[in-house]
Design a protein around this motif. Structure first.
Motif, short mmCIF file in Angstrom:
data_model
loop_
_atom_site.label_atom_id
_atom_site.label_comp_id
_atom_site.label_asym_id
_atom_site.label_seq_id
_atom_site.Cartn_x
_atom_site.Cartn_y
_atom_site.Cartn_z
N GLN A 38 0.84 -1.20 0.00
CA GLN A 38 0.00 0.00 0.00
C GLN A 38 0.87 1.26 0.00
O GLN A 38 0.60 2.21 -0.74
N ALA A 42 1.15 3.96 -2.99
CA ALA A 42 0.79 5.37 -2.75
C ALA A 42 1.93 6.30 -3.17
O ALA A 42 1.68 7.35 -3.78
N ASP A 70 -1.69 5.95 2.73
CA ASP A 70 -2.69 5.57 1.73
C ASP A 70 -2.61 6.54 0.56
O ASP A 70 -2.00 7.60 0.66
N ASP A 71 -3.25 6.18 -0.53
CA ASP A 71 -3.19 6.98 -1.76
C ASP A 71 -3.62 8.43 -1.54
O ASP A 71 -2.93 9.36 -1.94
#
Length: 108
Positions: A38, A42, A70-71
């Motif tokens: 993740q 990101a 997170d993105d």
């Protein structure tokens, strides 16, 4: 996108490690495979818009706050970093950095 996204366990042997801040590398090393994937995803996505250095600095701030990047968070922070984040007369958004670190209370 970062090549390590598909194989997050390969990050330990990646040459990209030396281009990242030490605190970020240490944080990524402590993550499980899903968190590592993740985070690298990101950074790769945010880096496309804001540059690799800004994306790494943004992810580092999130990791220092005890969260997995997170993105959305990395994208917003990296854009702020790349734009100068208030250094050129823009709004001072430093209070939001406190939210990332968990340092800001609920206002009561």
């Amino acid at each position: 996108m970062l090549a390590n996204t598909a194989r997050p366990r390969a990050f330990g042997e990646s040459t990209i490690r030396r281009d990242m801040p030490e605190a970020l590398v240490a944080g990524i090393d402590r993550m499980d495979g899903a968190g590592r994937r993740q985070t690298l995803r990101a950074i790769g996505r945010a880096g496309a818009a804001s540059g690799f250095e800004a994306a790494c600095l943004a992810a580092e701030r999130v990791v220092e706050g005890g969260r997995v990047p997170d993105d959305a968070t990395v994208d917003v922070l990296s854009r702020r970093i790349a734009a100068g984040s208030g250094e050129h007369g823009g709004a001072d958004l430093s209070v939001y950095d406190g939210f990332l670190r968990g340092a800001v209370g609920d206002g009561r």
